[in-house]
Design a protein around this motif. Structure first.
Motif, PDB file in Angstrom:
ATOM      1  N   ASN A  74      29.252  78.232  47.543  1.00  0.00           N
ATOM      2  CA  ASN A  74      30.185  79.305  47.210  1.00  0.00           C
ATOM      3  C   ASN A  74      30.889  79.740  48.502  1.00  0.00           C
ATOM      4  OD1 ASN A  74      31.533  81.643  46.553  1.00  0.00           O
ATOM      5  ND2 ASN A  74      29.780  82.667  45.616  1.00  0.00           N
ATOM      6  N   VAL A  75      32.110  79.263  48.680  1.00  0.00           N
ATOM      7  CA  VAL A  75      32.816  79.462  49.952  1.00  0.00           C
ATOM      8  C   VAL A  75      33.110  80.936  50.211  1.00  0.00           C
ATOM      9  CG1 VAL A  75      34.928  78.921  51.238  1.00  0.00           C
ATOM     10  CG2 VAL A  75      33.798  77.146  49.890  1.00  0.00           C
ATOM     11  N   LEU A  76      33.453  81.681  49.170  1.00  0.00           N
ATOM     12  CA  LEU A  76      33.873  83.073  49.355  1.00  0.00           C
ATOM     13  C   LEU A  76      32.713  84.001  49.709  1.00  0.00           C
ATOM     14  CD1 LEU A  76      36.504  83.385  46.489  1.00  0.00           C
ATOM     15  CD2 LEU A  76      36.830  82.696  48.880  1.00  0.00           C
ATOM     16  N   SER A  77      31.481  83.522  49.562  1.00  0.00           N
ATOM     17  CA  SER A  77      30.315  84.338  49.929  1.00  0.00           C
ATOM     18  C   SER A  77      29.931  84.154  51.397  1.00  0.00           C
ATOM     19  CB  SER A  77      29.119  83.981  49.038  1.00  0.00           C
ATOM     20  OG  SER A  77      28.629  82.683  49.353  1.00  0.00           O
ATOM     21  N   LEU A  78      30.591  83.237  52.096  1.00  0.00           N
ATOM     22  CA  LEU A  78      30.221  82.931  53.471  1.00  0.00           C
ATOM     23  C   LEU A  78      30.752  83.974  54.442  1.00  0.00           C
ATOM     24  CD1 LEU A  78      30.997  79.075  53.536  1.00  0.00           C
ATOM     25  CD2 LEU A  78      28.805  80.191  53.068  1.00  0.00           C
ATOM     26  N   SER A  79      30.030  84.164  55.548  1.00  0.00           N
ATOM     27  CA  SER A  79      30.515  85.025  56.629  1.00  0.00           C
ATOM     28  C   SER A  79      31.614  84.287  57.387  1.00  0.00           C
ATOM     29  CB  SER A  79      29.371  85.357  57.583  1.00  0.00           C
ATOM     30  OG  SER A  79      28.954  84.175  58.273  1.00  0.00           O
ATOM     31  N   GLU A  80      32.308  84.990  58.275  1.00  0.00           N
ATOM     32  CA  GLU A  80      33.374  84.358  59.061  1.00  0.00           C
ATOM     33  C   GLU A  80      32.808  83.241  59.934  1.00  0.00           C
ATOM     34  OE1 GLU A  80      36.647  84.707  58.684  1.00  0.00           O
ATOM     35  OE2 GLU A  80      36.057  85.990  57.014  1.00  0.00           O
ATOM     36  N   ASN A  81      31.646  83.462  60.509  1.00  0.00           N
ATOM     37  CA  ASN A  81      31.022  82.406  61.328  1.00  0.00           C
ATOM     38  C   ASN A  81      30.667  81.191  60.484  1.00  0.00           C
ATOM     39  OD1 ASN A  81      31.209  83.757  63.748  1.00  0.00           O
ATOM     40  ND2 ASN A  81      29.140  84.629  63.634  1.00  0.00           N
ATOM     41  N   GLU A  82      30.169  81.438  59.275  1.00  0.00           N
ATOM     42  CA  GLU A  82      29.822  80.325  58.381  1.00  0.00           C
ATOM     43  C   GLU A  82      31.067  79.569  57.935  1.00  0.00           C
ATOM     44  OE1 GLU A  82      25.730  82.062  56.331  1.00  0.00           O
ATOM     45  OE2 GLU A  82      27.677  82.696  55.574  1.00  0.00           O
ATOM     46  N   LYS A  83      32.163  80.286  57.736  1.00  0.00           N
ATOM     47  CA  LYS A  83      33.422  79.618  57.377  1.00  0.00           C
ATOM     48  C   LYS A  83      33.940  78.784  58.547  1.00  0.00           C
ATOM     49  CE  LYS A  83      34.910  83.055  54.005  1.00  0.00           C
ATOM     50  NZ  LYS A  83      35.796  84.195  53.778  1.00  0.00           N
ATOM     51  N   SER A  84      33.799  79.292  59.750  1.00  0.00           N
ATOM     52  CA  SER A  84      34.209  78.520  60.929  1.00  0.00           C
ATOM     53  C   SER A  84      33.403  77.233  61.034  1.00  0.00           C
ATOM     54  CB  SER A  84      34.017  79.350  62.206  1.00  0.00           C
ATOM     55  OG  SER A  84      34.893  80.453  62.221  1.00  0.00           O
ATOM     56  N   TYR A  85      32.109  77.333  60.761  1.00  0.00           N
ATOM     57  CA  TYR A  85      31.237  76.151  60.793  1.00  0.00           C
ATOM     58  C   TYR A  85      31.654  75.171  59.701  1.00  0.00           C
ATOM     59  CZ  TYR A  85      26.971  73.331  60.693  1.00  0.00           C
ATOM     60  OH  TYR A  85      26.083  72.284  60.716  1.00  0.00           O
ATOM     61  N   LEU A  86      31.968  75.688  58.504  1.00  0.00           N
ATOM     62  CA  LEU A  86      32.407  74.832  57.398  1.00  0.00           C
ATOM     63  C   LEU A  86      33.701  74.113  57.763  1.00  0.00           C
ATOM     64  CD1 LEU A  86      31.981  74.046  54.344  1.00  0.00           C
ATOM     65  CD2 LEU A  86      33.571  75.900  53.818  1.00  0.00           C
ATOM     66  N   ARG A  87      34.657  74.841  58.345  1.00  0.00           N
ATOM     67  CA  ARG A  87      35.923  74.223  58.752  1.00  0.00           C
ATOM     68  C   ARG A  87      35.683  73.102  59.743  1.00  0.00           C
ATOM     69  NH1 ARG A  87      37.968  79.488  58.616  1.00  0.00           N
ATOM     70  NH2 ARG A  87      37.525  79.819  60.821  1.00  0.00           N
ATOM     71  N   ASN A  88      34.809  73.337  60.707  1.00  0.00           N
ATOM     72  CA  ASN A  88      34.569  72.348  61.752  1.00  0.00           C
ATOM     73  C   ASN A  88      33.859  71.114  61.220  1.00  0.00           C
ATOM     74  OD1 ASN A  88      32.454  71.473  64.195  1.00  0.00           O
ATOM     75  ND2 ASN A  88      34.573  71.799  64.843  1.00  0.00           N
ATOM     76  N   LYS A  89      32.967  71.302  60.277  1.00  0.00           N
ATOM     77  CA  LYS A  89      32.152  70.190  59.782  1.00  0.00           C
ATOM     78  C   LYS A  89      32.780  69.465  58.590  1.00  0.00           C
ATOM     79  CE  LYS A  89      28.154  69.316  60.206  1.00  0.00           C
ATOM     80  NZ  LYS A  89      27.456  68.158  60.780  1.00  0.00           N
ATOM     81  N   LYS A  90      33.427  70.217  57.694  1.00  0.00           N
ATOM     82  CA  LYS A  90      33.805  69.646  56.404  1.00  0.00           C
ATOM     83  C   LYS A  90      35.311  69.482  56.189  1.00  0.00           C
ATOM     84  CE  LYS A  90      29.604  69.506  54.500  1.00  0.00           C
ATOM     85  NZ  LYS A  90      29.267  70.391  53.385  1.00  0.00           N
TER      86      LYS A  90
END
Length: 227
Positions: A74-90
């Protein structure tokens, strides 16, 4: 029969911006699935909502309403740091203007997204960079700065940088807009080859008829809705 899994699913995505005293409904309830390995184009006129949708898919912006899942996350439940990690990895990004760092050579530009992936050894990082550059046909240009390259070569560097993290999704914003026709065909050929070889999902935001004619699927957006 081959069944493709949904990589991205958007449900009832809405986004409104305030401009002075005016409310602008950029997205009015977007429902969309993107599947693993898909090669698709997002098409719409200026003001249709396609840039807003691309920003939400890239986790650069959040919707006001709706749900957004990537795989089982669930992308919208992620924190800003978690979204940054998702962007970098995925998620990989390819831009119209390449966005290469002029003081870095090709190798160093492609290396940039890997520098924050601390789990990678120096050897693995080096191998990934070389493989990514070789995949776009630039292994003889490792130490060249961007200003020594043609427009098509610069876009190849940008593609290598987007793919070096082994992402699940590539978002490409007008990737052929600054290229001539012959170079555009070569870049599209390359992207299709990489799509087949790496099974990564591509979504292009484009007005380029040459690119639109070669994607597997056209997603048309108008006035903030998929039509």
């Amino acid at each position: 029969m081959i069944v493709f899994m949904a990589l991205i699913e958007l449900k009832n995505i809405k986004k409104t911006y305030t401009l002075g005293e005016t409310q602008i409904q950029a997205l009015r309830g977007i429902n969309l699935q993107l599947h693993e390995g898909e090669f698709a184009a997002l098409i719409g006129t200026s003001g249709s909502g396609k840039s807003t949708l691309l920003h939400i898919l890239g986790t650069i912006d959040d919707p006001d309403e709706g749900s957004f899942t990537m795989g089982d996350q669930n992308v919208l439940s992620l924190s800003e740091n978690e979204k940054s990690y998702l962007r970098n990895k995925k998620i990989g990004f390819i831009f119209q203007s390449f966005h290469l760092v002029p003081v870095l050579n090709i190798y160093e530009n492609v290396e940039l997204p890997l520098l924050i992936q601390s789990h990678l050894s120096k050897k693995e990082r080096h191998e990934r960079i070389l493989q990514s550059i070789e995949n776009v046909g630039l292994k003889d240009f490792l130490h060249h700065p961007p200003n020594k390259l043609s427009g098509g070569q610069r876009q190849r560097v940008a593609i290598a940088r987007a793919l070096v993290t082994h992402p699940s999704l590539i978002l490409a914003d007008e990737p052929t807009a600054n290229l001539d026709s012959a170079t555009t065909h070569k870049i599209v050929d390359l992207l299709m080859e990489l799509n087949t070889m790496m099974k990564v999902t591509f979504l292009f935001c484009t007005h380029d008829e040459k690119l639109m004619s070669r994607v597997q699927r056209q997603i048309r957006i108008q006035d903030g809705v998929i039509i």
